[in-house]
Design an enzyme around this catalytic site. Structure first.
Site, PDB file in Angstrom:
ATOM      1  N   GLY A  26      27.200 -17.308 -12.680  1.00 38.04           N
ATOM      2  CA  GLY A  26      27.061 -18.743 -12.946  1.00 38.04           C
ATOM      3  C   GLY A  26      26.754 -18.973 -14.414  1.00 38.04           C
ATOM      4  O   GLY A  26      25.988 -19.865 -14.792  1.00 38.04           O
ATOM      5  N   GLY A  27      27.382 -18.161 -15.250  1.00 35.37           N
ATOM      6  CA  GLY A  27      27.033 -18.089 -16.669  1.00 35.37           C
ATOM      7  C   GLY A  27      27.409 -19.314 -17.486  1.00 35.37           C
ATOM      8  O   GLY A  27      26.964 -19.449 -18.623  1.00 35.37           O
ATOM      9  N   GLY A  29      26.722 -22.414 -16.570  1.00 36.02           N
ATOM     10  CA  GLY A  29      25.833 -23.527 -16.233  1.00 36.02           C
ATOM     11  C   GLY A  29      24.869 -23.818 -17.375  1.00 36.02           C
ATOM     12  O   GLY A  29      25.078 -23.377 -18.505  1.00 36.02           O
ATOM     13  N   LEU A  31      21.922 -22.755 -18.193  1.00 34.30           N
ATOM     14  CA  LEU A  31      21.105 -21.724 -18.840  1.00 34.30           C
ATOM     15  C   LEU A  31      21.900 -20.520 -19.342  1.00 34.30           C
ATOM     16  O   LEU A  31      21.430 -19.790 -20.223  1.00 34.30           O
ATOM     17  CB  LEU A  31      20.039 -21.212 -17.854  1.00 34.30           C
ATOM     18  CG  LEU A  31      19.098 -22.255 -17.249  1.00 34.30           C
ATOM     19  CD1 LEU A  31      18.129 -21.598 -16.280  1.00 34.30           C
ATOM     20  CD2 LEU A  31      18.317 -22.978 -18.347  1.00 34.30           C
ATOM     21  N   ILE A  53      33.299 -18.693 -12.401  1.00 29.44           N
ATOM     22  CA  ILE A  53      34.646 -18.872 -11.842  1.00 29.44           C
ATOM     23  C   ILE A  53      35.372 -19.985 -12.592  1.00 29.44           C
ATOM     24  O   ILE A  53      36.488 -20.323 -12.255  1.00 29.44           O
ATOM     25  CB  ILE A  53      34.612 -19.204 -10.327  1.00 29.44           C
ATOM     26  CG1 ILE A  53      33.708 -20.408 -10.059  1.00 29.44           C
ATOM     27  CG2 ILE A  53      34.195 -18.007  -9.513  1.00 29.44           C
ATOM     28  CD1 ILE A  53      33.868 -20.980  -8.665  1.00 29.44           C
ATOM     29  N   ILE A  71      30.862 -15.048  -6.728  1.00 25.68           N
ATOM     30  CA  ILE A  71      29.734 -14.467  -5.975  1.00 25.68           C
ATOM     31  C   ILE A  71      29.990 -14.431  -4.467  1.00 25.68           C
ATOM     32  O   ILE A  71      29.233 -13.820  -3.728  1.00 25.68           O
ATOM     33  CB  ILE A  71      28.425 -15.229  -6.258  1.00 25.68           C
ATOM     34  CG1 ILE A  71      28.605 -16.732  -5.969  1.00 25.68           C
ATOM     35  CG2 ILE A  71      27.953 -15.002  -7.684  1.00 25.68           C
ATOM     36  CD1 ILE A  71      27.330 -17.401  -5.596  1.00 25.68           C
ATOM     37  N   TYR A 159      19.213 -27.608  -1.513  1.00 28.35           N
ATOM     38  CA  TYR A 159      18.897 -26.794  -2.698  1.00 28.35           C
ATOM     39  C   TYR A 159      17.521 -26.142  -2.519  1.00 28.35           C
ATOM     40  O   TYR A 159      17.376 -24.923  -2.676  1.00 28.35           O
ATOM     41  CB  TYR A 159      18.914 -27.716  -3.915  1.00 28.35           C
ATOM     42  CG  TYR A 159      18.481 -27.116  -5.228  1.00 28.35           C
ATOM     43  CD1 TYR A 159      19.146 -26.027  -5.784  1.00 28.35           C
ATOM     44  CD2 TYR A 159      17.415 -27.677  -5.950  1.00 28.35           C
ATOM     45  CE1 TYR A 159      18.759 -25.520  -7.013  1.00 28.35           C
ATOM     46  CE2 TYR A 159      17.034 -27.183  -7.174  1.00 28.35           C
ATOM     47  CZ  TYR A 159      17.701 -26.096  -7.709  1.00 28.35           C
ATOM     48  OH  TYR A 159      17.325 -25.595  -8.924  1.00 28.35           O
ATOM     49  N   LYS A 163      16.518 -22.191  -1.912  1.00 30.14           N
ATOM     50  CA  LYS A 163      15.650 -21.465  -2.846  1.00 30.14           C
ATOM     51  C   LYS A 163      14.452 -20.837  -2.141  1.00 30.14           C
ATOM     52  O   LYS A 163      14.044 -19.721  -2.474  1.00 30.14           O
ATOM     53  CB  LYS A 163      15.198 -22.390  -3.988  1.00 30.14           C
ATOM     54  CG  LYS A 163      16.321 -22.744  -4.962  1.00 30.14           C
ATOM     55  CD  LYS A 163      16.887 -21.503  -5.653  1.00 30.14           C
ATOM     56  CE  LYS A 163      17.922 -21.841  -6.703  1.00 30.14           C
ATOM     57  NZ  LYS A 163      18.475 -20.639  -7.361  1.00 30.14           N
TER      58      LYS A 163
HETATM   59  C1  AKB Z   1      17.263 -30.065 -10.383  1.00 30.77           C
HETATM   60  O1  AKB Z   1      16.840 -31.140 -10.827  1.00 30.77           O
HETATM   61  O2  AKB Z   1      17.874 -29.944  -9.318  1.00 30.77           O
HETATM   62  C2  AKB Z   1      16.950 -28.819 -11.187  1.00 30.77           C
HETATM   63  C3  AKB Z   1      15.660 -28.210 -10.776  1.00 30.77           C
HETATM   64  C4  AKB Z   1      14.380 -28.856 -11.110  1.00 30.77           C
HETATM   65  O3  AKB Z   1      15.660 -27.186 -10.167  1.00 30.77           O
HETATM   66  N1  AKB Z   1      16.930 -29.132 -12.582  1.00 30.77           N
END
Ligand code: AKB
Length: 330
Positions: A26-27, A29, A31, A53, A71, A159, A163
């Site tokens: 994911g290079g 993105g 960061l 990709i 990935i 998300y 995580k």
């Molecule tokens: C988001 O806002 O979804 C991200 C995070 C805080 O993980 N920047």
């Protein structure tokens, strides 16, 4: 009393006496490109392989290898690890909080299935693996001010759920198989490279849009306090954490942060540099996400265990962002 499943195979990652070979997924993105620059400065251009990709820009191709890596393709990943003799994997691929809600099946594939692939890959090839987590791994039942390292985590976004899953699976693989799994929970990150699809993106967009058009319409309420950090601090945390000897780590997942601010506080700091900036507010669904997240992040364990210190506060962050965005505009 059969405890044979407990940590029987300690597969510590190879300690290499040369520079590690690092793959970044994911290079392209928010960061990746800056992270590659920092790692290349320390380990040599050829030792850091940026991958994605999507098609790279000239800048992402400028100082080291870039390759296609999906990935979701396990065999393809195996091939890369073998061909490039990868030692460390930095796994940035993910759909962020807001965009994840718009396409949950895709978020499940990328954030969960993709993570299963890289974690299994890291186990198989004894890689050190870094997976970022986030303030989004917390939810409305978590204490919000401050949010400690270990507390209730019941996120309400896919998300956040993905995580928490990554954190738990990484810890499990560490205890069960000795995987060198490392994870930092980042706050909103402010950078010159735009993020995509996050809830904290306003704090980046205001610099880009605000400096060009002198106007910005904010999708969060003015009083919404969230933890934040400048990209330079974010990457130095990552670099320092990756290089911390295993014995110093008392856990595999740490909170890190630098500051907390509201949109109102950020905009009034920017107005010191751009006095004619006009702000309006039009909150949308991202407000609900932000209201379920930490306001102040407690990163005292990272500070105690491996000496994490941030450099940038609100004033120096704004000054540096205004300077960089203006430079890129000219
Ligand atoms: C988001 O806002 O979804 C991200 C995070 C805080 O993980 N920047």
């Amino acid at each position: 009393n059969d405890c044979s499943f407990q940590n029987t195979t300690i597969n510590r990652s190879y300690t290499v006496d040369r520079s590690p070979k690092i793959l970044i997924t994911g290079g392209l993105g928010q960061l990746g490109t800056e992270c590659a620059k920092l790692l290349r400065k320390n380990y040599g251009n050829e030792n850091v392989i940026l991958s994605d990709i999507i098609k790279p820009t000239e800048e992402s191709l400028s100082n080291g290898p870039f390759i296609f890596a999906d990935i979701l393709d396990f065999k393809g990943l195996q091939k890369i690890v073998v061909n490039y003799r990868i030692d460390w994997l930095i796994h940035f691929s993910a759909l962020l909080s807001a965009v994840g809600e718009q396409n949950v099946p895709l978020a499940v594939r990328v954030n969960i299935e993709g993570m299963h692939n890289v974690i299994e890959l890291a186990k198989q090839y004894k890689l050190r693996i870094f997976i970022p987590s986030t303030i989004g791994a917390f939810g409305p039942d978590s204490p919000r001010n401050p949010t400690p390292n270990v507390t209730i985590q019941r996120p309400r976004t896919i998300y956040g759920v993905s995580k928490v899953h990554a954190e738990l699976l990484g810890e499990y693989y560490h205890h069960r198989f000795g995987l060198d799994f490392r994870c930092l929970r980042f706050p909103g990150v402010i950078s010159s490279d735009p993020p995509g699809g996050g809830t904290t993106d306003y704090a980046v967009a205001v610099f880009h849009e605000g400096l060009v058009t002198k106007r910005y319409e904010c999708y969060l309420e003015p009083y919404t306090r969230l933890p934040m950090m400048y990209i330079k601090d974010c990457l130095s945390a990552l670099f320092q954490f990756l290089n911390t000897p295993d014995e110093k780590l008392r856990r595999r997942v740490y909170n890190v942060t630098a500051m907390s601010f509201t949109p109102e506080e950020l905009f009034s700091e920017i107005k010191k540099h751009v006095p004619d900036l006009k702000i309006s507010y039009k909150p949308d669904a991202r407000q609900y996400i932000a209201e379920s997240w930490p306001q102040v992040f407690d990163d005292s364990e990272a500070r105690r265990d491996w000496g994490w210190r941030h450099k940038y506060n609100l004033e120096t962050l704004v000054e540096s962002m205004v300077r960089n965005v203006k430079k890129n505009m000219s």
